[in-house]
Scaffold this motif. Structure first.
Motif, PDB file in Angstrom:
ATOM      1  N   THR A  85       0.557  -1.347   0.436  1.00 35.94           N
ATOM      2  CA  THR A  85      -0.136   0.516  -0.074  1.00 35.94           C
ATOM      3  C   THR A  85       1.184   1.089  -0.027  1.00 35.94           C
ATOM      4  OG1 THR A  85      -2.068  -1.284   1.175  1.00 35.94           O
ATOM      5  CG2 THR A  85      -1.834   1.254   1.383  1.00 35.94           C
ATOM      6  N   LEU A  86       2.053   1.172   0.844  1.00 38.13           N
ATOM      7  CA  LEU A  86       3.069   2.577   0.471  1.00 38.13           C
ATOM      8  C   LEU A  86       3.711   3.045  -0.659  1.00 38.13           C
ATOM      9  CD1 LEU A  86       4.899   5.013   2.493  1.00 38.13           C
ATOM     10  CD2 LEU A  86       5.698   3.038   3.486  1.00 38.13           C
ATOM     11  N   ALA A  87       3.744   1.754  -1.266  1.00 40.55           N
ATOM     12  CA  ALA A  87       4.767   1.596  -2.186  1.00 40.55           C
ATOM     13  C   ALA A  87       3.529   1.968  -3.189  1.00 40.55           C
ATOM     14  CB  ALA A  87       5.220  -0.094  -1.845  1.00 40.55           C
ATOM     15  N   GLY A  88       2.520   1.991  -3.539  1.00 33.97           N
ATOM     16  CA  GLY A  88       1.291   2.279  -4.146  1.00 33.97           C
ATOM     17  C   GLY A  88       1.602   3.900  -4.497  1.00 33.97           C
ATOM     18  N   GLU A  89       1.163   4.038  -2.858  1.00 30.71           N
ATOM     19  CA  GLU A  89       1.159   4.960  -2.694  1.00 30.71           C
ATOM     20  C   GLU A  89       2.536   6.397  -3.235  1.00 30.71           C
ATOM     21  OE1 GLU A  89      -2.108   7.406  -0.812  1.00 30.71           O
ATOM     22  OE2 GLU A  89      -2.167   5.630  -2.214  1.00 30.71           O
ATOM     23  N   LEU A  90       3.080   6.143  -2.790  1.00 34.82           N
ATOM     24  CA  LEU A  90       5.140   6.161  -3.049  1.00 34.82           C
ATOM     25  C   LEU A  90       4.858   6.570  -4.939  1.00 34.82           C
ATOM     26  CD1 LEU A  90       7.140   4.965  -0.940  1.00 34.82           C
ATOM     27  CD2 LEU A  90       6.771   7.186  -0.974  1.00 34.82           C
ATOM     28  N   GLU A  91       4.323   5.738  -5.145  1.00 33.75           N
ATOM     29  CA  GLU A  91       4.525   5.932  -7.069  1.00 33.75           C
ATOM     30  C   GLU A  91       3.497   6.586  -7.345  1.00 33.75           C
ATOM     31  OE1 GLU A  91       5.545   3.918  -9.151  1.00 33.75           O
ATOM     32  OE2 GLU A  91       7.012   2.501  -8.310  1.00 33.75           O
ATOM     33  N   LYS A  92       2.099   6.745  -7.077  1.00 34.24           N
ATOM     34  CA  LYS A  92       1.444   7.631  -7.315  1.00 34.24           C
ATOM     35  C   LYS A  92       1.673   9.105  -7.375  1.00 34.24           C
ATOM     36  CE  LYS A  92      -2.157   8.507  -4.460  1.00 34.24           C
ATOM     37  NZ  LYS A  92      -4.025   8.430  -3.385  1.00 34.24           N
ATOM     38  N   TYR A  93       2.359   9.410  -6.093  1.00 35.95           N
ATOM     39  CA  TYR A  93       3.167  10.991  -5.701  1.00 35.95           C
ATOM     40  C   TYR A  93       3.981  10.768  -6.645  1.00 35.95           C
ATOM     41  CZ  TYR A  93      -1.213  11.764  -1.891  1.00 35.95           C
ATOM     42  OH  TYR A  93      -1.718  11.391  -1.404  1.00 35.95           O
ATOM     43  N   ALA A  94       4.592   9.942  -6.629  1.00 39.19           N
ATOM     44  CA  ALA A  94       5.962  10.648  -7.965  1.00 39.19           C
ATOM     45  C   ALA A  94       5.258  10.015  -9.383  1.00 39.19           C
ATOM     46  CB  ALA A  94       6.838   9.248  -7.952  1.00 39.19           C
ATOM     47  N   ASP A  95       4.228  10.170  -9.801  1.00 38.40           N
ATOM     48  CA  ASP A  95       3.612   9.944 -10.897  1.00 38.40           C
ATOM     49  C   ASP A  95       2.908  11.261 -10.850  1.00 38.40           C
ATOM     50  OD1 ASP A  95       4.064   8.391 -11.478  1.00 38.40           O
ATOM     51  OD2 ASP A  95       2.404   6.874 -11.486  1.00 38.40           O
ATOM     52  N   ARG A  96       2.598  12.137  -9.368  1.00 38.15           N
ATOM     53  CA  ARG A  96       2.280  13.780  -9.584  1.00 38.15           C
ATOM     54  C   ARG A  96       3.246  14.446  -9.645  1.00 38.15           C
ATOM     55  NH1 ARG A  96      -1.417  14.870  -4.995  1.00 38.15           N
ATOM     56  NH2 ARG A  96      -3.208  13.560  -5.591  1.00 38.15           N
ATOM     57  N   VAL A  97       4.338  14.298  -9.174  1.00 38.81           N
ATOM     58  CA  VAL A  97       5.569  14.491  -9.064  1.00 38.81           C
ATOM     59  C   VAL A  97       6.064  15.257 -11.048  1.00 38.81           C
ATOM     60  CG1 VAL A  97       7.869  15.326  -8.370  1.00 38.81           C
ATOM     61  CG2 VAL A  97       6.010  14.542  -6.871  1.00 38.81           C
ATOM     62  N   ASP A  98       6.270  13.957 -11.200  1.00 40.69           N
ATOM     63  CA  ASP A  98       7.242  14.132 -12.448  1.00 40.69           C
ATOM     64  C   ASP A  98       5.825  14.920 -13.622  1.00 40.69           C
ATOM     65  OD1 ASP A  98       9.435  12.662 -12.317  1.00 40.69           O
ATOM     66  OD2 ASP A  98       7.997  10.018 -12.413  1.00 40.69           O
ATOM     67  N   ALA A  99       4.469  14.541 -13.178  1.00 39.59           N
ATOM     68  CA  ALA A  99       3.632  15.074 -14.510  1.00 39.59           C
ATOM     69  C   ALA A  99       3.951  16.596 -14.386  1.00 39.59           C
ATOM     70  CB  ALA A  99       2.193  15.053 -13.757  1.00 39.59           C
ATOM     71  N   ALA A 100       3.593  17.171 -12.710  1.00 47.10           N
ATOM     72  CA  ALA A 100       4.154  18.674 -12.911  1.00 47.10           C
ATOM     73  C   ALA A 100       5.375  19.546 -13.327  1.00 47.10           C
ATOM     74  CB  ALA A 100       3.550  18.922 -11.239  1.00 47.10           C
ATOM     75  N   SER A 101       6.538  18.768 -13.258  1.00 50.64           N
ATOM     76  CA  SER A 101       7.828  18.940 -13.540  1.00 50.64           C
ATOM     77  C   SER A 101       7.835  19.200 -15.014  1.00 50.64           C
ATOM     78  CB  SER A 101       9.341  18.149 -13.247  1.00 50.64           C
ATOM     79  OG  SER A 101       8.470  16.236 -13.144  1.00 50.64           O
ATOM     80  N   ASP A 102       6.989  18.321 -15.913  1.00 53.80           N
ATOM     81  CA  ASP A 102       7.386  17.626 -17.263  1.00 53.80           C
ATOM     82  C   ASP A 102       6.365  19.359 -17.844  1.00 53.80           C
ATOM     83  OD1 ASP A 102       8.453  15.554 -17.347  1.00 53.80           O
ATOM     84  OD2 ASP A 102       6.257  13.975 -17.356  1.00 53.80           O
ATOM     85  N   GLY A 103       5.329  19.720 -16.972  1.00 49.13           N
ATOM     86  CA  GLY A 103       4.591  20.747 -17.683  1.00 49.13           C
ATOM     87  C   GLY A 103       5.424  22.060 -17.873  1.00 49.13           C
ATOM     88  N   GLU A 104       6.279  22.285 -16.727  1.00 47.09           N
ATOM     89  CA  GLU A 104       7.354  23.407 -16.921  1.00 47.09           C
ATOM     90  C   GLU A 104       7.843  23.511 -18.047  1.00 47.09           C
ATOM     91  OE1 GLU A 104       9.512  23.329 -14.049  1.00 47.09           O
ATOM     92  OE2 GLU A 104       8.468  23.121 -11.840  1.00 47.09           O
TER      93      GLU A 104
END
Length: 95
Positions: free
Chosen positions: A76-95
């Motif tokens: 569950t923790l690993a899944g949450e980390l993946e979800k938030y890592a994807d969010r950070v990646d998506a935000a940095s791709d949009g810059e």
């Protein structure tokens, strides 16, 4: 971190992170060690360990925090980390 409580070696998950300790009337920043382990023989749990460099802290004594997780909790923790890592990646791709 000369006065470490956690064992740090070549297999330590992260041995130099930025950490923060927050209390009711203080907030301190220090280098941190974060490690994930499980026993080599007959593993029955995953242990997550965190230690901040106590030489950089004024309000806390030397200590390490540990959380023991079941395999399901670790996933569950690993899944949450993946979800938030994807969010950070998506935000940095949009810059």
């Amino acid at each position: 971190m000369p006065d470490r409580l956690l064992r740090i070696n070549a297999y330590t998950t992260f041995d130099m992170l930025d950490g923060t300790a927050t209390g009711h009337e203080f907030e301190e920043e220090a280098f941190a060690v974060l490690n994930v382990t499980a026993p080599r023989k007959n593993p029955d749990a995953v242990t997550l360990e965190l230690e901040l460099d106590n030489t950089q802290l004024e309000h806390l004594p030397a200590h390490a925090d540990r959380v023991t997780l079941t395999a399901e909790q670790a996933r569950t923790l690993a899944g949450e980390l993946e979800k938030y890592a994807d969010r950070v990646d998506a935000a940095s791709d949009g810059e």
